[in-house]
Design a protein around this motif. Sequence first.
Motif, PDB file in Angstrom:
ATOM      1  N   PHE A   4       4.610 -18.367  -3.182  1.00 14.71           N
ATOM      2  CA  PHE A   4       4.062 -17.493  -2.151  1.00 14.71           C
ATOM      3  C   PHE A   4       4.538 -16.076  -2.422  1.00 14.71           C
ATOM      4  N   SER A   5       3.802 -15.097  -1.902  1.00 13.22           N
ATOM      5  CA  SER A   5       4.249 -13.703  -2.003  1.00 13.22           C
ATOM      6  C   SER A   5       4.806 -13.307  -0.646  1.00 13.22           C
ATOM      7  N   ALA A   6       5.841 -12.462  -0.679  1.00  9.34           N
ATOM      8  CA  ALA A   6       6.532 -12.132   0.566  1.00  9.34           C
ATOM      9  C   ALA A   6       7.169 -10.757   0.515  1.00  9.34           C
ATOM     10  N   ILE A   7       7.372 -10.237   1.719  1.00 10.46           N
ATOM     11  CA  ILE A   7       8.200  -9.050   1.939  1.00 10.46           C
ATOM     12  C   ILE A   7       9.431  -9.545   2.694  1.00 10.46           C
ATOM     13  N   TRP A   8      10.591  -9.109   2.253  1.00 11.59           N
ATOM     14  CA  TRP A   8      11.846  -9.500   2.898  1.00 11.59           C
ATOM     15  C   TRP A   8      12.367  -8.329   3.731  1.00 11.59           C
ATOM     16  N   PRO A   9      12.594  -8.555   5.023  1.00 12.06           N
ATOM     17  CA  PRO A   9      13.181  -7.484   5.834  1.00 12.06           C
ATOM     18  C   PRO A   9      14.592  -7.166   5.347  1.00 12.06           C
ATOM     19  N   PRO A  10      15.025  -5.919   5.518  1.00 14.41           N
ATOM     20  CA  PRO A  10      16.384  -5.567   5.105  1.00 14.41           C
ATOM     21  C   PRO A  10      17.420  -6.220   6.018  1.00 14.41           C
ATOM     22  N   GLU A  11      18.628  -6.281   5.549  1.00 22.98           N
ATOM     23  CA  GLU A  11      19.711  -6.930   6.285  1.00 22.98           C
ATOM     24  C   GLU A  11      19.868  -6.373   7.697  1.00 22.98           C
ATOM     25  N   ARG A  12      19.731  -5.075   7.882  1.00 22.55           N
ATOM     26  CA  ARG A  12      19.924  -4.504   9.224  1.00 22.55           C
ATOM     27  C   ARG A  12      18.851  -4.986  10.200  1.00 22.55           C
ATOM     28  N   ALA A  13      17.613  -5.175   9.720  1.00 26.54           N
ATOM     29  CA  ALA A  13      16.547  -5.698  10.583  1.00 26.54           C
ATOM     30  C   ALA A  13      16.801  -7.168  10.905  1.00 26.54           C
ATOM     31  N   VAL A  14      17.245  -7.931   9.923  1.00 22.29           N
ATOM     32  CA  VAL A  14      17.559  -9.345  10.128  1.00 22.29           C
ATOM     33  C   VAL A  14      18.728  -9.479  11.106  1.00 22.29           C
ATOM     34  N   ALA A  15      19.776  -8.666  10.917  1.00 20.49           N
ATOM     35  CA  ALA A  15      20.950  -8.729  11.797  1.00 20.49           C
ATOM     36  C   ALA A  15      20.571  -8.368  13.240  1.00 20.49           C
ATOM     37  N   LEU A  30      13.834 -27.152  19.752  1.00 19.46           N
ATOM     38  CA  LEU A  30      13.468 -25.988  18.939  1.00 19.46           C
ATOM     39  C   LEU A  30      14.513 -25.819  17.844  1.00 19.46           C
ATOM     40  N   LYS A  31      14.087 -25.881  16.601  1.00 20.29           N
ATOM     41  CA  LYS A  31      15.016 -25.782  15.465  1.00 20.29           C
ATOM     42  C   LYS A  31      14.917 -24.389  14.855  1.00 20.29           C
ATOM     43  N   PRO A  32      16.003 -23.589  14.968  1.00 20.50           N
ATOM     44  CA  PRO A  32      15.969 -22.238  14.405  1.00 20.50           C
ATOM     45  C   PRO A  32      15.841 -22.255  12.877  1.00 20.50           C
ATOM     46  N   THR A  33      15.116 -21.294  12.366  1.00 23.62           N
ATOM     47  CA  THR A  33      15.047 -21.063  10.927  1.00 23.62           C
ATOM     48  C   THR A  33      16.244 -20.189  10.569  1.00 23.62           C
ATOM     49  N   PRO A  34      17.031 -20.549   9.555  1.00 21.89           N
ATOM     50  CA  PRO A  34      18.185 -19.707   9.205  1.00 21.89           C
ATOM     51  C   PRO A  34      17.739 -18.287   8.839  1.00 21.89           C
ATOM     52  N   PRO A  35      18.462 -17.276   9.300  1.00 16.76           N
ATOM     53  CA  PRO A  35      18.085 -15.886   9.003  1.00 16.76           C
ATOM     54  C   PRO A  35      17.921 -15.590   7.509  1.00 16.76           C
ATOM     55  N   ARG A  36      18.623 -16.297   6.647  1.00 14.74           N
ATOM     56  CA  ARG A  36      18.489 -16.057   5.200  1.00 14.74           C
ATOM     57  C   ARG A  36      17.089 -16.408   4.693  1.00 14.74           C
ATOM     58  N   ARG A  37      16.310 -17.133   5.499  1.00 14.28           N
ATOM     59  CA  ARG A  37      14.939 -17.505   5.123  1.00 14.28           C
ATOM     60  C   ARG A  37      13.891 -16.646   5.823  1.00 14.28           C
ATOM     61  N   TRP A  38      14.282 -15.699   6.640  1.00 12.20           N
ATOM     62  CA  TRP A  38      13.317 -14.882   7.377  1.00 12.20           C
ATOM     63  C   TRP A  38      12.602 -13.929   6.429  1.00 12.20           C
ATOM     64  N   HIS A  39      11.312 -14.068   6.344  1.00  8.77           N
ATOM     65  CA  HIS A  39      10.482 -13.251   5.461  1.00  8.77           C
ATOM     66  C   HIS A  39       9.085 -13.135   6.048  1.00  8.77           C
ATOM     67  N   ARG A 138      12.000  -5.345  20.086  1.00  7.44           N
ATOM     68  CA  ARG A 138      11.627  -4.268  19.156  1.00  7.44           C
ATOM     69  C   ARG A 138      12.823  -3.987  18.259  1.00  7.44           C
ATOM     70  N   GLY A 139      12.642  -4.249  16.986  1.00  2.57           N
ATOM     71  CA  GLY A 139      13.713  -4.011  16.022  1.00  2.57           C
ATOM     72  C   GLY A 139      13.612  -2.621  15.425  1.00  2.57           C
ATOM     73  N   PRO A 140      14.549  -2.290  14.544  1.00  2.00           N
ATOM     74  CA  PRO A 140      14.546  -0.975  13.899  1.00  2.00           C
ATOM     75  C   PRO A 140      13.393  -0.832  12.900  1.00  2.00           C
ATOM     76  N   VAL A 141      12.970   0.394  12.670  1.00  6.53           N
ATOM     77  CA  VAL A 141      11.934   0.696  11.673  1.00  6.53           C
ATOM     78  C   VAL A 141      12.556   0.601  10.280  1.00  6.53           C
ATOM     79  N   TRP A 142      11.801   0.063   9.341  1.00  5.44           N
ATOM     80  CA  TRP A 142      12.248  -0.051   7.956  1.00  5.44           C
ATOM     81  C   TRP A 142      11.043  -0.001   7.020  1.00  5.44           C
ATOM     82  N   THR A 143      11.319   0.240   5.762  1.00  2.00           N
ATOM     83  CA  THR A 143      10.265   0.336   4.740  1.00  2.00           C
ATOM     84  C   THR A 143      10.606  -0.621   3.607  1.00  2.00           C
TER      85      THR A 143
END
Length: 176
Positions: A4-15, A30-39, A138-143
Amino acid sequence: MRLFSAIWPPERAVAHLNRTFTSVALPPTLKPTPPRRWHITLCFYGNGSDAAERAAYLQEQLADLPAPRLRLAGAGTFPGVLWVGVRPVTASDREVLRRLAIASGAGRRFQAHVTIARWRLDLPSPAPGMHEQLAGYRGPVWTPERVCLMRSDQGQGGPTYTTVHSVELADPAANR
């Protein structure tokens, strides 16, 4: 091999999202998805895709496309999935994200999101209350700096993601 193709949020957005999400009481189903897999999945290619061919395709299709400014915001559900939305900052950023998704192979009905939890489809949905609690997030803005071609290998603890190839995105100022 699943690709799959993906964009990964930066650590500050994930945190930031993780702090908000972990402060909410979760129903036991409800089973949380580990943050290391958030994309953000741009396109799922499935099993049997040739990684080298797909990497060459993405390199060609994404070359010179600019990066959009994004933020994680709001929430929603699909069957079995609780997600946080991806909100482009401006209309121009929205168009750039749409172009990235289509160039990656996504259909026109692309819904940018990050899966943060799942539940079994044979159980009643525990998500409505969660969706409401996260609706104002609402999380922080990132690029994003790149789009990654990912390999997903299923293991006992869930999938393991490995970057096969990445395509650097052009200067974000190019979409203004």
